[in-house]
Design an enzyme around this catalytic site. Structure first.
Site, PDB file in Angstrom:
ATOM      1  N   TYR B 440      33.598  -3.371  64.702  1.00 55.06           N
ATOM      2  CA  TYR B 440      35.033  -3.577  64.969  1.00 55.06           C
ATOM      3  C   TYR B 440      35.442  -3.174  66.384  1.00 55.06           C
ATOM      4  CZ  TYR B 440      35.943   1.166  62.810  1.00 55.06           C
ATOM      5  OH  TYR B 440      35.987   2.471  62.462  1.00 55.06           O
ATOM      6  N   GLU B 441      36.597  -3.663  66.792  1.00 55.34           N
ATOM      7  CA  GLU B 441      37.022  -3.581  68.203  1.00 55.34           C
ATOM      8  C   GLU B 441      36.015  -4.254  69.130  1.00 55.34           C
ATOM      9  OE1 GLU B 441      39.884  -2.664  69.335  1.00 55.34           O
ATOM     10  OE2 GLU B 441      40.701  -1.717  67.551  1.00 55.34           O
ATOM     11  N   GLY B 442      35.342  -5.276  68.629  1.00 51.05           N
ATOM     12  CA  GLY B 442      34.348  -5.994  69.423  1.00 51.05           C
ATOM     13  C   GLY B 442      32.957  -5.454  69.184  1.00 51.05           C
TER      14      GLY B 442
END
Lengths: 598, 598
Positions: B440-442
């Site tokens: 998550y968050e890339g």
């Protein structure tokens, strides 16, 4: 919805174009291993894996195994029916001795079948795997009467088996076992103690469960040399060999684990249970260890199998999931985005998996063939040579294929992004399931200790010399093929030199301080694994080149083999240098710090 | 029973002996960061982590979050009470703006507090983390009226927040977002669409939940440039700013995940929900990304935090578990066996974790300090220099600390053997929880793309040149210290050269073919991470040497720092060579294979 695709084409390639099993006529039974025969066995195994076992994998994870108040354990819905189907198909007997109801097929085929089945459902296949280990132990060390009693129902799958080693105070260090065996009447013994983490210790798949138990007899020495092996059936066989009176062994708990929920991991209480000595008194651990090699190959196989299933699913996902555009221009201009398989880093992840699983298939099949040669070769010298290689390579197969199999499964999970983290897609289960393979049957650290502490020095270093000679011979015999030499044999030679240098370092530094070798043992195991993979990829590249040179309709398949092999050699194999660098730092960085300062 | 031990001594060392926060008087608020002050804040945070949060970690995992028929989500037992306690203690306001009810403390202290809390209970801390991201977004881009409405209750913790980006058809590729915003009355908008994987989307911890939502306005261009950001509260604030009418947004599902069960990951349906534009129309993604750096630092922090908890537990286990004997002679001759911390391979595993978590603590704190300098330094040139470094290092912190944090947690699990695989000990939960941080968050791949595709070329390469200049300057300023030079600066210089060579390769090969750079992007990120760790370990070694030279009662502590640093430099840092070798193979090995051949 994901559907498992068994890699049947890869097995045909490995078994018949690389290893050329049929040409190994010195190994009993290999002449019959025609491509048609292995193909039809694996096709059927693959069908069962896809249609029966894989759909049960998520069910097993969700439901787990339940311990009832009666001490009976219920396996997940569908497990019993699936197992009955396998049993009716004669699958449990595949590798068993024809003298006791088996089919007598070689290990190379048995392991391939096991891989397909374990890829589809590792937890389910645990029941069979432990049964087979118990079968092997009884086959190797039981009396003729014990064999007549236990082997046929184990081979038919009517009965199943377990191995009872671990206790709360000892996993790796079996010398601390306290379970006692007291002599009883008529040659029987009375077994009392607690065992934990017993896979398939109790379940509802079979008519009887045959426990093999390590216990200490009165007056036996302390440590591992005081242990004896006993067969302790759940139901005592009656005069006709049928399950009779209930024995005083019961399941007191089922572990809650990270994964592998479909496999019942039991705490077992032996409360004066009736057992019979298997093999000589106080030789229990040695006798257990005669089948340890094969059990460890089976666990290495699990690492490979689950990585293979995860990789298969990652590829399917990467072809379908549309996100972003290829940096060199849209590949799917009519769609909202390109499939993520166009992105370099997604391909990098898929290739890491592909290079590992295809190379691993070759590696494991090769060692399985050596295992067959050890037990079935008509020539005694070949048997000994094969036995040396198997002894040497077993810890490598176990440690490398499970560490890298777990890593590969986490890479598959990464390809799926968020979908890899939620339960629905199933890849997260594969990661949780395969994690245990790095631990049971001896952790990677224990495998490395076996490799560096025992196997390197075995017979004055003969097995490792045999291995190096084999690699050197292979390079020498093939270096005229300039293409192969440049892309494959050069890197193989280089990696093999790193391995030799590491072995040399261990010999010199380890003489002064054993920790100088042990601090680098896991690195050595991985270095060794990479050299084996490089060797196997070189052999596969040669076979693929030969097929292309001869002309084939399957051009894309063989070219993909070469491309994947080049990826391995150029991007993965340089890891040997890192392992060597770590190894050569010796004991100091690891042993310097006082225990209190951690 | 395991009890979490917050590494307070390490924070004192990093914050005051290595980074010397108090001397950084150019950064507003740093002069007040005395050892007494940070020590008392961290001691209290550590006490809460140990006494309140860690005992809830297993509870959260076992119970998860439940979606009721009314669409309300119930968090695990005890979460509400624990959150009330944090709120009463003023913790949510720690880093918030004093103009809107915050305490205005710097990020370097906020991240340290976050690390201790997340180590004890990552799932629980998610609720606060997302709230803080929403707070930052509104603070940066909201109107003054929006700020007055939302910031004080977010800072007090009475309200909480979420970020709504992902939809079923798009995670990484936000250009595919289809959620619509239609103009409504009185400047409000009507939001309609489905969002998935929304952390803290619905729960029972707060009086109101403030959703920040990316949506497409009528006539906006396709792709990411057509997105706008809206604030969509669960309850519409009434005239007094209190939660009023229920808005048309509801939770339609809670994801079943591999881990992080205590964190409610929600599917959200917006059905003509009332929202207000935050910032300019069509600038939504750009505005979301202004706080992306800090959100990514927070996720990197999670990777470090969980690894730290796992490492702490592994050390405690290794000191207590008795198995086998030291190869150089019994260390615990009166016991049945030695503690496993005597074994070289167990120490190797513990040191890998120790070197990572202690180095990571220094690395993250340093970047947090740069983050503070970016926002608080009195000198504009310093602010710009810091902003460049933060932009460059954020993807490294995020990708490296989460990849290595996960790996480190699996190593801790390995130290525990079978106990690491069963639920009771709790380490397997840490592994499952922290796995999402790589996604998550890339994902790590997205971080690497940001690093190689954007940050390297930013301002004509100024940030990376600033970084290299800093490393060179540090080496030059310290190479008179021969001890430091030999054991630390030499390897640092070597690793830094590998990084320069890799950057050079990207510049040259990437010009011809962007895939030549992108194929090695993740390797570059890890290479960069190792150089940062080597720099930080060099700085820590210098501080430890200085303390020892000055005379200290804490000799063992500083000597352990030096020994752990040497372990990092000699056994871990050589990984840079492997990453460079892979990078220099370019595009071909990764791009050669046709998609159909995978």
């Amino acid at each position: 919805m994901y559907e498992y695709r068994p890699p049947l084409r890869d097995y045909r390639f490995v078994l018949h174009e690389v290893l050329k099993l049929q040409e190994e006529t010195g190994i009993a039974g290999y002449a019959e291993l025609t491509p048609d025969f292995t193909g039809s066995v694996l096709e059927e195994a693959g069908r069962i894996a896809r249609e029966v076992l894989q759909p049960l994998n998520a069910v097993g994870d969700a439901q787990g195994c339940r311990l009832g108040e009666d001490g009976e354990v219920t396996t997940p819905e569908g497990f019993r029916a699936a197992y009955d189907m396998l049993r009716e198909g004669g699958w449990p007997a595949l590798e068993c001795d024809p003298d006791y109801g088996g089919q007598g097929l070689p290990s190379v085929l048995g392991l391939a079948v096991g891989t397909l089945n374990s890829a589809a459902n590792m937890a389910f296949m645990m029941y069979h795997g432990l049964t087979h280990s118990a079968y092997k132990a009884l086959h190797a060390h039981g009396t003729e009467a014990q064999k007549r009693t236990y082997l046929p129902p184990l081979a038919s799958g009517a009965w199943m088996g377990t191995m009872n080693l671990t206790e709360p105070q000892c996993g790796t260090d079996l010398g601390l076992i306290t379970t006692r065996a007291e002599p009883g009447s008529e040659g029987a013994w009375s077994i009392t103690g607690q065992k934990i983490w017993i896979s398939s210790g109790e379940h509802d798949l079979a008519e009887n469960i045959v426990h093999l138990v390590l216990a200490r007899t009165p007056g036996a020495p302390a440590g591992t040399r005081g242990l004896s092996m006993f067969v302790v059936p759940k139901f005592l066989p009656d005069a006709e060999g049928r399950p009779g009176a209930r024995n005083a062994v019961r399941c007191t708990g089922v572990e809650r684990k990270m994964g592998l929920h479909g496999s019942a991991t039991c705490a077992m209480a032996y409360d004066g249970a009736t057992g019979w000595l298997v093999g000589e008194e106080t030789k229990g651990l040695r006798n257990m260890f005669t089948m340890m090699n094969e059990a460890r190959l089976l666990v290495g196989m699990q690492g490979l199998a689950v990585a293979q299933a995860a990789s298969d699913q990652a590829v399917q996902f990467a072809r379908e999931r549309l996100q972003g555009r290829a940096v060199t221009g849209a590949q799917n201009p009519d769609g909202p985005a390109d499939p993520i398989i166009v992105h370099a880093d997604v391909r990098r992840m898929l290739l890491e998996q592909k290079a590992f699983t295809e190379g691993g298939t070759g590696f494991l099949s090769w060692v399985a063939m050596l295992n067959d040669a050890e037990h079935r070769h008509t020539d005694a010298a070949e048997r000994e040579r094969a036995a040396d290689m198997v002894a040497l390579l077993t810890p490598v197969v176990k440690g490398f294929l499970t560490d890298e199999g777990f890593r590969s499964a986490t890479v598959a999970q990464q390809v799926l992004g968020g979908a890899g983290y939620v339960r629905d897609a199933g890849v997260e289960q594969l990661v949780r399931d395969v994690r245990i393979a790095m631990v049971y049957e001896g952790t990677t650290g224990v495998q490395a200790l076996d490799l560096v502490g025992r196997k390197l020095g075995l017979k004055g270093g003969k097995p490792i010399m045999t291995f190096f000679d084999y690699v050197k011979g292979y390079i020498r015999d093939n270096e005229d093929d300039l293409h192969l030499a440049h892309q494959f044999l050069g890197p193989l030679k280089e990696a093999s030199k790193d391995l030799q240098r590491a072995a040399m370092f261990f010999m010199q530094a380890g003489m002064k301080n054993p920790n100088a070798a042990l601090a680098g043992a896991v690195d050595f195991l991985h270095l060794f694994g990479h050299v084996c993979m490089a060797l196997v990829w070189s052999r596969m590249a040669k076979a693929a080149s030969a097929a292309l040179a001869e002309g084939t309709e399957d051009t894309a398949y063989y070219e993909a083999k070469l491309a994947t092999g080049r990826f391995y050699m150029s991007r993965v194999l340089p890891a040997t240098k890192l392992h060597l660098a770590r190894i050569e730092t010796g004991a100091e960085p690891v042993m310097d710090l006082p225990a209190a300062s951690f």
